[in-house]
Design a protein around this motif. Structure first.
Motif, mmCIF file in Angstrom:
data_model
loop_
_atom_site.group_PDB
_atom_site.id
_atom_site.type_symbol
_atom_site.label_atom_id
_atom_site.label_comp_id
_atom_site.label_asym_id
_atom_site.label_seq_id
_atom_site.Cartn_x
_atom_site.Cartn_y
_atom_site.Cartn_z
ATOM 1 N N UNK A 196 0.847 -1.196 0.000
ATOM 2 C CA UNK A 196 0.000 0.000 0.000
ATOM 3 C C UNK A 196 0.879 1.242 0.000
ATOM 4 N N UNK A 197 0.679 2.093 -0.971
ATOM 5 C CA UNK A 197 1.395 3.362 -1.061
ATOM 6 C C UNK A 197 0.386 4.473 -1.289
ATOM 7 N N UNK A 198 0.867 5.699 -1.337
ATOM 8 C CA UNK A 198 -0.021 6.841 -1.548
ATOM 9 C C UNK A 198 -0.722 6.762 -2.897
ATOM 10 N N UNK A 199 -0.076 6.111 -3.876
ATOM 11 C CA UNK A 199 -0.685 5.984 -5.203
ATOM 12 C C UNK A 199 -1.511 4.718 -5.350
ATOM 13 N N UNK A 200 -1.521 3.844 -4.323
ATOM 14 C CA UNK A 200 -2.278 2.599 -4.377
ATOM 15 C C UNK A 200 -3.113 2.423 -3.114
#
Length: 452
Positions: A193-197
């Motif tokens: 999980x990242x800021x773009x996902x």
């Protein structure tokens, strides 16, 4: 140390400790049974010796000594000593393993039977009385086979404990790893999980256990974060667009003024236009700042009792001072003065009431808005009614979103911030804001706040 290792070591230590305790108890009980059994055998040897040597059908000491040497059931390093009432030895089996003091002989005569140990040798002293004398018989020996069995039992218990500890450690590590497998899956999912996902979600197990509840709560937190990021991106995008329009207009007018040789009258008209754009930009900037401020955590907003009826009259005065053409009709229900109190922030509530009032004045053809204040159950309800053009039903759900405006207000100045700001303020006060609009009755905004 990982949770898996910690649980494994803890489980192994508990089970290992219980096994040690069980082994000690088992060994002590076995030792007591061996001691009791051997004591009975020594007592039997002492009694038998006394009967054969000093009973009614006595045999000679030489014959008994011969029988004792050739007896198949003789004990290891057995020694029989018999004392008379003068503490003189009247019989001794021939060995010299034991030395007895006068105090021990007196204790045997007093108690009738005494048992004690000297190293590995165990001694039983009994009192034997016949018609002529009071004899003290001492029987002692070494329980070679009993000690050998005890040693074998000790080795068996130690080996069993060691083997059981290894098995428990391996089993504990296996089951701990199996129990923590969902957590490893959660960790692997979180790493992706990242800021773009932010759309990625954790897998929720079929069982409603603690790990499933943790995954559910984490997914709910991700939903809130995704909404916050989406709102932030939308806010930045819309704010950039809204700010660019007046800035572009101001820049264009100034550039044209510099290139053209306008008269003083034309310059005055241009300056007035730029001033209007600057004022519009100022209102937009203030609205954006207010919207950003009320988007903070409600815990930082100071709440005190506020008289809502007084706040309505103050809002009316503020609106009439800004717009001289406004017609604001206020109707307050008859009730106790304390019934109009709510727990809230006066400045924010004043902003919300002003926005709703100004919105009614702007969209009404006659610039008239009717405000009605009443009490329903445990809530205070305010309605803001205007007879302007109705909002299309398809647009009612979006008018509280930032920078969204209904198609009925395309030719009316505004930026679409006031209603979204008002709704956020009402949410901070645990209230509700709704709207009804049609061509017959016009538009009615209904505001409900819990009483203090």
């Amino acid at each position: 140390m990982t949770i898996r290792n910690r649980l494994t070591f803890l489980f192994t230590a508990i089970v290992s400790g219980l096994l040690i305790l069980f082994g000690l108890v088992l060994y002590i009980v076995a030792e007591r049974l061996r001691e009791s059994e051997y004591r009975q055998r020594l007592r039997a040897e002492a009694t038998t010796s006394a009967e054969l040597l000093f009973g009614r059908q006595a045999i000679t000491p030489q014959l008994y000594r011969l029988l004792d040497k050739n007896q198949m059931t003789v004990l290891t390093q057995e020694e029989i000593i018999i004392y008379n009432y003068r503490n003189q030895i009247v019989y001794e089996s021939g060995t010299d393993y034991l030395t007895v003091s006068k105090e021990q002989l007196d204790q045997i005569r007093l108690e009738g039977e005494v048992y004690w140990r000297v190293g590995d040798r165990e001694i039983v002293g009994v009192l034997f009385t016949n018609h002529a004398d009071r004899l003290v018989i001492l029987a002692s020996a070494v329980d070679k086979y009993g000690f050998s069995k005890q040693w074998d039992l000790a080795m068996l218990l130690v080996s069993g404990w060691f083997l059981a500890t290894i098995i428990v450690f391996l089993a504990g590590r296996f089951f701990a790893g199996r129990a923590l497998k969902p957590i490893r899956r959660v960790i692997a999912s979180v790493d992706t999980i990242t800021a773009s996902q932010l759309s990625t979600r954790l897998t929720e197990g079929p069982d409603n256990d603690e790990l499933s509840q943790l995954a559910q709560r984490f997914n709910q937190m991700l939903d809130r974060l995704e909404d916050a990021f989406r709102l932030q991106r939308t806010f930045v995008s819309n704010a950039s667009h809204e700010l660019r329009t007046p800035l572009t207009a101001i820049t264009g007018q100034l550039e044209v003024a510099l290139m053209a040789g306008d008269t003083e009258a034309d310059l005055r008209i241009m300056v007035q236009s730029v001033l209007n754009d600057v004022r519009d930009l100022n209102r937009l900037t203030n609205g954006l700042l207010s919207l950003a401020n009320v988007s903070l955590d409600e815990s930082v907003v100071a709440m005190v009792p506020v008289a809502l009826d007084e706040l309505v009259w103050q809002t009316r005065s503020d609106l009439l001072r800004v717009r001289s053409d406004a017609v604001v009709v206020v109707e307050i229900g008859t009730t106790l003065p304390t019934s109009w109190r709510v727990n809230g922030n006066e400045a924010l509530l004043r902003t919300a009431l002003f926005n709703l009032s100004e919105n009614g004045v702007k969209f009404s053809p006659n610039h008239r808005v009717s405000i009605k204040l009443m009490v329903e159950a445990d809530s205070i309800v305010l309605t803001f009614h205007n007879q302007g053009t109705a909002i299309p039903p398809a647009e009612l759900a979006d008018i509280f979103k930032p920078f969204r405006r209904g198609s009925n207000g395309q030719h009316i100045a505004g930026h679409g911030i006031g209603l979204s700001l008002t709704q956020r303020i009402i949410q901070l006060h645990y209230g509700r804001l709704s709207v009804q609009s049609d061509d017959t009755q016009g538009t009615i905004f209904t505001l409900s706040l819990p009483q203090s």
